[in-house]
Enzyme design. Sequence first.
Site, PDB file in Angstrom:
ATOM      1  N   GLU A 116      11.935  16.626  -3.752  1.00 19.94           N
ATOM      2  CA  GLU A 116      11.088  17.676  -3.178  1.00 19.94           C
ATOM      3  C   GLU A 116      11.760  19.046  -3.295  1.00 19.94           C
ATOM      4  O   GLU A 116      11.080  20.052  -3.538  1.00 19.94           O
ATOM      5  CB  GLU A 116      10.776  17.349  -1.720  1.00 19.94           C
ATOM      6  N   GLU A 136      10.092   7.053   0.075  1.00 22.45           N
ATOM      7  CA  GLU A 136       9.879   7.060   1.531  1.00 22.45           C
ATOM      8  C   GLU A 136       9.075   5.861   2.031  1.00 22.45           C
ATOM      9  O   GLU A 136       9.287   5.395   3.161  1.00 22.45           O
ATOM     10  CB  GLU A 136       9.170   8.365   1.947  1.00 22.45           C
TER      11      GLU A 136
END
Length: 272
Positions: A116, A136
């Site tokens: 990210e 995740e």
Amino acid sequence: MALHHDIELEVKQGIARFTLNKSATHNALTLDMLRALDAGLAQLEAREDIRCIVFSSTSARFFCSGADIKEWGDIDPEKMGSLFIRAGNRVFRRIREMDVATIAVMSGHALGGGLELALACDLRYAAEGIKLGLPEASLGAIPGWLGAQRLYALAGAGRMHQLVMLGETITAQQALEWGIVQAVVAGEQLDAYVRGICARLSSRSPAALAVGKRLMRMIEPPALDVAHELAASVCKGTADAREGVAAFREKRPADFGRDRELAPPPARYRAE
């Protein structure tokens, strides 16, 4: 200059470089590290001599492994959104809003929040042999720092679903083919290659680059950072999140209860 004991900021000839130096935890991002990055970016915003900003790592194994699970694992659900997610979104939004070019130099794997961070930059360059991914889902969490949306803008819905829902990793070459990175370079040549990119950027009109970046930001949806705060808080409060964190700490695969009996539906929904 040392912004933080795990982050260095160096400026030479108009090129600013943030270097992550926390190899013991694969450069996992803590709240203190996010705050240090934010402070460093604020310093650079006030300078007129900066022509581009580079994010790199001292590790050949990991660019960044993401948010520090040992830290966010103990945060309560409400604070997960209002504290941890908000801090990351503030930093990554600041990276996006810099008037100069921002570059991620991925000498090692970029996972979760590490990917990210790279996606928040304008340009991304990867060393051969590294992996990129958003794992995740295997931890009972979500990509909380707008990574899914930025991935969608680069690679489309199908690729976004593949990485976010399956939590799998891809190679640097796949990332190049998907449009996530601009180039894949042999590890020993990566820094020299990026120095060449910085030199080219430094020869371009600063005004044109700044205005061009603002135009490109106009197509990005507003208020998504708030949605991520809420989503991460909801996710953090689940049994799956507790199991994901526990499994990480115990170095075992997470068991999300695939074989558990489902609770019966409320009486009003049962067939008579």
